[in-house]
Design an enzyme around this catalytic site. Structure first.
Site, mmCIF file in Angstrom:
data_model
loop_
_atom_site.group_PDB
_atom_site.id
_atom_site.type_symbol
_atom_site.label_atom_id
_atom_site.label_comp_id
_atom_site.label_asym_id
_atom_site.label_seq_id
_atom_site.Cartn_x
_atom_site.Cartn_y
_atom_site.Cartn_z
ATOM 1 N N ILE A 195 51.048 3.577 46.103
ATOM 2 C CA ILE A 195 50.978 2.499 45.116
ATOM 3 C C ILE A 195 52.168 2.761 44.200
ATOM 4 O O ILE A 195 52.138 3.679 43.393
ATOM 5 C CB ILE A 195 49.653 2.518 44.334
ATOM 6 C CG1 ILE A 195 48.475 2.282 45.279
ATOM 7 C CG2 ILE A 195 49.662 1.450 43.238
ATOM 8 C CD1 ILE A 195 47.117 2.352 44.592
ATOM 9 N N PRO A 196 53.239 1.991 44.344
ATOM 10 C CA PRO A 196 54.544 2.390 43.804
ATOM 11 C C PRO A 196 54.720 2.193 42.302
ATOM 12 O O PRO A 196 55.532 1.378 41.845
ATOM 13 C CB PRO A 196 55.523 1.528 44.597
ATOM 14 C CG PRO A 196 54.752 0.278 44.889
ATOM 15 C CD PRO A 196 53.327 0.735 45.112
ATOM 16 N N CYS A 197 53.997 2.983 41.516
ATOM 17 C CA CYS A 197 54.163 2.895 40.061
ATOM 18 C C CYS A 197 55.562 3.354 39.635
ATOM 19 O O CYS A 197 56.018 3.026 38.532
ATOM 20 C CB CYS A 197 53.089 3.694 39.346
ATOM 21 S SG CYS A 197 52.972 5.420 39.842
ATOM 22 N N HIS A 198 56.249 4.084 40.511
ATOM 23 C CA HIS A 198 57.616 4.520 40.186
ATOM 24 C C HIS A 198 58.592 3.347 40.158
ATOM 25 O O HIS A 198 59.692 3.483 39.626
ATOM 26 C CB HIS A 198 58.091 5.559 41.203
ATOM 27 C CG HIS A 198 58.065 5.077 42.627
ATOM 28 N ND1 HIS A 198 56.940 5.166 43.415
ATOM 29 C CD2 HIS A 198 59.014 4.490 43.394
ATOM 30 C CE1 HIS A 198 57.206 4.667 44.616
ATOM 31 N NE2 HIS A 198 58.460 4.243 44.626
#
Length: 224
Positions: free
Chosen positions: A176-179
């Site tokens: 889950i690409p919170c970056h």
């Protein structure tokens, strides 16, 4: 990063115009997201078995937790691994949790390999958090979005603080690409596992993409 911010907005708008659903991606989606049921959320994972293992990745060691329904936990390790394990335990406090390196090794090897096989995620969060995590999955690899864009995607344009909290509560790092969420000024900003690691991941994802990003109207979309 500033040009990527604008490009992402154009890309998402183009996808919406084309009628793509929130489960579709302009680029190949290799993650399926499933949220626990309200009853499972209430009982904190009772009846589930979570197997976990510690593994090396391109960006440092990680703690990976899996269930028979998918990955439920992924965190990079900074400092004492016990801290990561405790977070896993807190998230799934009533589940049976046991270490199984061999069971998690195969999944760990696939996380950074885009070989067409899909990875399933099983997440536990509030309805609001799940909406934010679904929105993060709409940011294509190699692009970034602002907190304002994420808030707009979930139809909560004024809920910036709540969006930031949901991004920070992401239980499945990287997948889950919170970056990919940065400040609207184009500044990388903070990251749960350090801004240096965030920059490294973004650079790795942007490799091989056109520089600068395609201009508005230049995106090629798949059929819905």
């Amino acid at each position: 990063l500033k040009t990527r911010l604008q490009a992402t907005q154009n890309l998402i708008e183009a996808a919406e115009t084309a009628g793509l659903s929130s489960q579709s991606r302009v680029y190949d989606l290799f993650v399926n997201l499933e949220a626990v049921t309200p009853q499972e959320y209430k009982t904190h994972g009772a009846g589930l078995t979570v197997e976990y293992g510690f593994h090396e990745t391109l960006f440092g060691d990680c703690l990976l937790g899996i269930t028979d329904r998918g990955i439920c936990h992924f965190t990079f390790i900074d400092g004492d691994p016990q801290t990561n394990w405790q977070r896993l335990k807190n998230d799934w406090k009533n589940a049976e949790i046991r270490q199984n390196q061999s069971a998690t090794a195969e999944t760990a090897s696939r996380i950074f390999q885009k070989n067409g096989s899909k990875l399933n995620l099983l997440v536990k969060g509030t309805n609001f958090q799940v909406k934010v995590w679904e929105a993060l999955l709409r940011i294509p690899e190699g692009y970034v979005a602002s907190y304002q864009t994420i808030a707009r995607l979930i139809d909560q344009p004024k809920a910036l603080q709540a969006v930031g909290s949901a991004v920070g509560a992401n239980p499945v790092g990287f997948l889950i690409p919170c970056h990919r969420v940065i400040r609207k000024e184009g500044i990388v900003g903070e990251y749960h596992w350090g801004s240096v690691r965030k920059k490294a991941i973004l650079g790795w994802e942007m490799r091989g993409l056109p520089q600068p990003p395609p201009k508005e109207g230049a995106f090629i979309l798949p059929s819905p």
